[in-house]
Motif scaffolding. Structure first.
Motif, PDB file in Angstrom:
ATOM      1  N   GLU A 226     -16.231 -61.344  21.858  1.00 15.58           N
ATOM      2  CA  GLU A 226     -16.846 -60.330  22.712  1.00 15.58           C
ATOM      3  C   GLU A 226     -16.462 -58.909  22.308  1.00 15.58           C
ATOM      4  N   LEU A 227     -15.409 -58.755  21.504  1.00 14.00           N
ATOM      5  CA  LEU A 227     -15.014 -57.422  21.052  1.00 14.00           C
ATOM      6  C   LEU A 227     -16.095 -56.770  20.197  1.00 14.00           C
ATOM      7  N   SER A 234     -13.532 -57.949  15.243  1.00 13.05           N
ATOM      8  CA  SER A 234     -13.076 -59.208  15.826  1.00 13.05           C
ATOM      9  C   SER A 234     -12.170 -59.942  14.850  1.00 13.05           C
ATOM     10  N   LEU A 235     -11.068 -60.493  15.377  1.00 11.61           N
ATOM     11  CA  LEU A 235     -10.150 -61.286  14.566  1.00 11.61           C
ATOM     12  C   LEU A 235     -10.529 -62.761  14.554  1.00 11.61           C
ATOM     13  N   GLU A 426     -26.299 -54.718  16.352  1.00 12.35           N
ATOM     14  CA  GLU A 426     -26.942 -55.736  15.515  1.00 12.35           C
ATOM     15  C   GLU A 426     -26.267 -55.812  14.149  1.00 12.35           C
ATOM     16  N   MET A 427     -25.906 -54.675  13.593  1.00 19.55           N
ATOM     17  CA  MET A 427     -25.226 -54.659  12.303  1.00 19.55           C
ATOM     18  C   MET A 427     -23.846 -55.314  12.408  1.00 19.55           C
ATOM     19  N   ARG A 428     -23.091 -54.977  13.454  1.00 18.58           N
ATOM     20  CA  ARG A 428     -21.752 -55.565  13.626  1.00 18.58           C
ATOM     21  C   ARG A 428     -21.854 -57.070  13.849  1.00 18.58           C
ATOM     22  N   SER A 435     -19.125 -63.338   8.331  1.00 22.64           N
ATOM     23  CA  SER A 435     -17.700 -63.586   8.112  1.00 22.64           C
ATOM     24  C   SER A 435     -17.304 -64.976   8.593  1.00 22.64           C
ATOM     25  N   LEU A 436     -17.831 -65.371   9.761  1.00 21.68           N
ATOM     26  CA  LEU A 436     -17.568 -66.721  10.270  1.00 21.68           C
ATOM     27  C   LEU A 436     -18.112 -67.777   9.325  1.00 21.68           C
ATOM     28  N   GLU A 437     -19.302 -67.550   8.818  1.00 20.84           N
ATOM     29  CA  GLU A 437     -19.890 -68.498   7.865  1.00 20.84           C
ATOM     30  C   GLU A 437     -19.039 -68.631   6.612  1.00 20.84           C
ATOM     31  N   ASP A 438     -18.537 -67.507   6.134  1.00 20.79           N
ATOM     32  CA  ASP A 438     -17.737 -67.528   4.902  1.00 20.79           C
ATOM     33  C   ASP A 438     -16.451 -68.345   5.090  1.00 20.79           C
ATOM     34  N   VAL A 439     -15.722 -68.099   6.187  1.00 24.92           N
ATOM     35  CA  VAL A 439     -14.436 -68.795   6.366  1.00 24.92           C
ATOM     36  C   VAL A 439     -14.640 -70.263   6.695  1.00 24.92           C
ATOM     37  N   ALA A 440     -15.823 -70.599   7.245  1.00 20.91           N
ATOM     38  CA  ALA A 440     -16.077 -71.990   7.631  1.00 20.91           C
ATOM     39  C   ALA A 440     -16.831 -72.766   6.560  1.00 20.91           C
ATOM     40  N   GLY A 441     -17.266 -72.076   5.520  1.00 23.16           N
ATOM     41  CA  GLY A 441     -17.992 -72.755   4.456  1.00 23.16           C
ATOM     42  C   GLY A 441     -19.389 -73.164   4.871  1.00 23.16           C
ATOM     43  N   ILE A 442     -20.024 -72.378   5.747  1.00 19.62           N
ATOM     44  CA  ILE A 442     -21.386 -72.667   6.190  1.00 19.62           C
ATOM     45  C   ILE A 442     -22.346 -71.986   5.227  1.00 19.62           C
ATOM     46  N   ALA A 443     -23.300 -72.734   4.709  1.00 23.05           N
ATOM     47  CA  ALA A 443     -24.302 -72.160   3.815  1.00 23.05           C
ATOM     48  C   ALA A 443     -25.284 -71.321   4.599  1.00 23.05           C
TER      49      ALA A 443
END
Length: 444
Positions: A226-227, A234-235, A426-428, A435-443
């Motif tokens: 939510e940040l 967001s961390l 929208e940009m953030r 970033s979430l996709e990258d760390v989780a390996g989501i294509a």
């Protein structure tokens, strides 16, 4: 606080001697209300649920469905209450077969261990000895009731959430399920995640609790997402990355659950039509650049519940018509093709309004990108679709600025709810999701 006795909170069963020991009464008066304040559904057994030699079915249900149990014992309870002994036997049997992870025994007052064993409380005594020898939050020595009561409370992390929102509670439970798997594989993994979230000392204490730690941390993850709304970094992606060694490929499922956490809940509520507005066909004008934003708002509105919705999105207009159809007819035909998928029309059948009905428990969404279309054409298509499918939620992606009220009135779109998604947000949000996709390996 989560809704009490409503099925949307962790259930805690407290067994006690119904006033036979002053120390037990004192501990119960401290523990029960504070657990309720922390978001737990607390049940304390009472004499009225025991009639003669029979137990009320409600008492059995509470013992067999609870998520954790506390057994408060004093010398008089041990000597005079066969009911507490029977409850302890059931609760410990559930613990032995691993259907109940946490049973917390509390021997209060000047209890005689020999008498307790003779009366059938040997298993609880053994468990108490184990709790006194562990490194994490060991059972304190001595018989000070308030100190022991606080020790019990330290075993329960606060898990309070939005009042009465059972769907959100189920969402946090799904997230906590991934965290539980990670902790089972590596006990320190949640501490690593908490460190990535820069948790305070008090929050770290709750993360180490025996009960509710995963739910507590799930709430912290949502709060971090939510940040993005507040213009802060967001961390959350770093926190998910901290589980890479322990969660493995499961990170992708966790990331997918947390992806819509950036969406403002109040804004998302616009995407679920209120029953009071059931006479108006649901229409949302969303200022956003892509259909992904609409999908994320839908998921946040429905707490990302599995199979809670089906949706299709049309691309922005830019193609040259292959025949002599007008732009309006071309758009309407594209919508019909999308609706065949939304409504699961079998091969060989055509879309027939008379045969299509709303599906219970599943909302249906059509996302129309207005870019490249005249708003008059879009309005005509939307009104035509809503004439045949008034329950269909239509989301129109519209470039800024959103049309004024007078224009909407002229186009027959007075019912439209306008949602203006700021470009900066929208940009953030998009950066957060990538970033979430990258760390989780989501294509992508």
């Amino acid at each position: 606080m989560l809704e009490a006795r409503g099925g949307c909170a962790l259930k805690i069963f407290i067994s006690h001697g119904s006033g036979k020991d002053a120390e037990v009464v004192e501990a119960l008066d401290i523990i029960a209300p504070q657990l309720s304040d922390r978001g737990y559904d607390v049940f304390t057994d009472v004499e009225k649920l025991r009639v003669g030699e029979q137990w009320s079915p409600a008492l059995y249900e509470e013992m067999y469905l609870c998520d954790a149990a506390i057994v408060l014992l004093g010398p008089n309870t041990i000597a005079e209450s066969p009911w507490v002994r029977r409850e302890a036997e059931i609760l410990m049997s559930r613990r032995i077969v691993r259907s109940l992870k946490t049973v917390i025994p509390c021997f209060l007052g000047a209890s005689n261990t020999k008498t307790a064993r003779e009366r059938g409380f040997g298993a609880l005594l053994t468990l108490q000895a184990e709790l006194g020898q562990r490194e994490k939050n060991p059972l304190p020595a001595g018989e000070l009731t308030r100190r022991i009561a606080q020790w019990v409370l330290d075993e329960f992390a606060p898990v309070a959430g939005p009042c009465g929102e059972s769907a959100f509670f189920e969402w946090t439970k799904r997230v906590s399920g991934y965290l539980r798997v990670a902790r089972e594989r590596d006990y320190e993994s949640l501490n690593d995640m908490a460190g990535a979230l820069c948790c305070s000392a008090e929050e770290l204490l709750h993360v180490r609790a025996s009960v509710g730690a995963e739910l507590f941390l799930a709430h912290l993850l949502f709060r971090s997402g939510e940040l993005v709304q507040q213009g802060q970094g967001s961390l959350l992606p770093a926190a998910v990355a901290a589980l890479r060694p322990s969660l493995g490929a499961g990170r992708s499922g966790l990331a997918a659950e947390l992806m819509p956490s950036w969406v403002d809940p109040e804004t998302a509520a616009c995407f679920v039509p209120s029953p009071s507005c059931s006479e108006e066909a649901p229409l949302i004008l969303l200022r956003a650049g892509g259909s992904w934003a609409a999908e994320q708002h839908i998921k946040r509105a429905l707490c990302n519940a599995p199979r809670a919705f089906t949706s299709r999105a049309l691309h922005a207009n830019g193609a040259i018509p292959m025949d002599e159809s007008t732009p309006e007819e071309e758009l309407l035909n594209d919508c019909f093709a999308a609706l065949e998928e939304i409504f699961d029309i079998p091969p060989g059948y055509t879309l027939d309004p008379g045969l299509v009905q709303p599906r219970p428990g599943c909302r249906e969404y059509l996302v129309i990108n207005a870019s490249g279309h005249d708003l008059e054409d879009v309005a005509s298509v939307v009104n035509s679709l809503h004439k045949d499918y008034p329950w269909l939620v239509i989301i129109v992606l519209h470039p800024e600025p959103l049309p004024a009220g007078k224009l909407l009135d002229d186009l027959g779109l007075t019912r439209a709810v306008k949602v203006d998604l700021a470009k900066s947000l929208e940009m953030r949000a998009y950066s957060f999701m990538r970033s979430l996709e990258d760390v989780a390996g989501i294509a992508s």
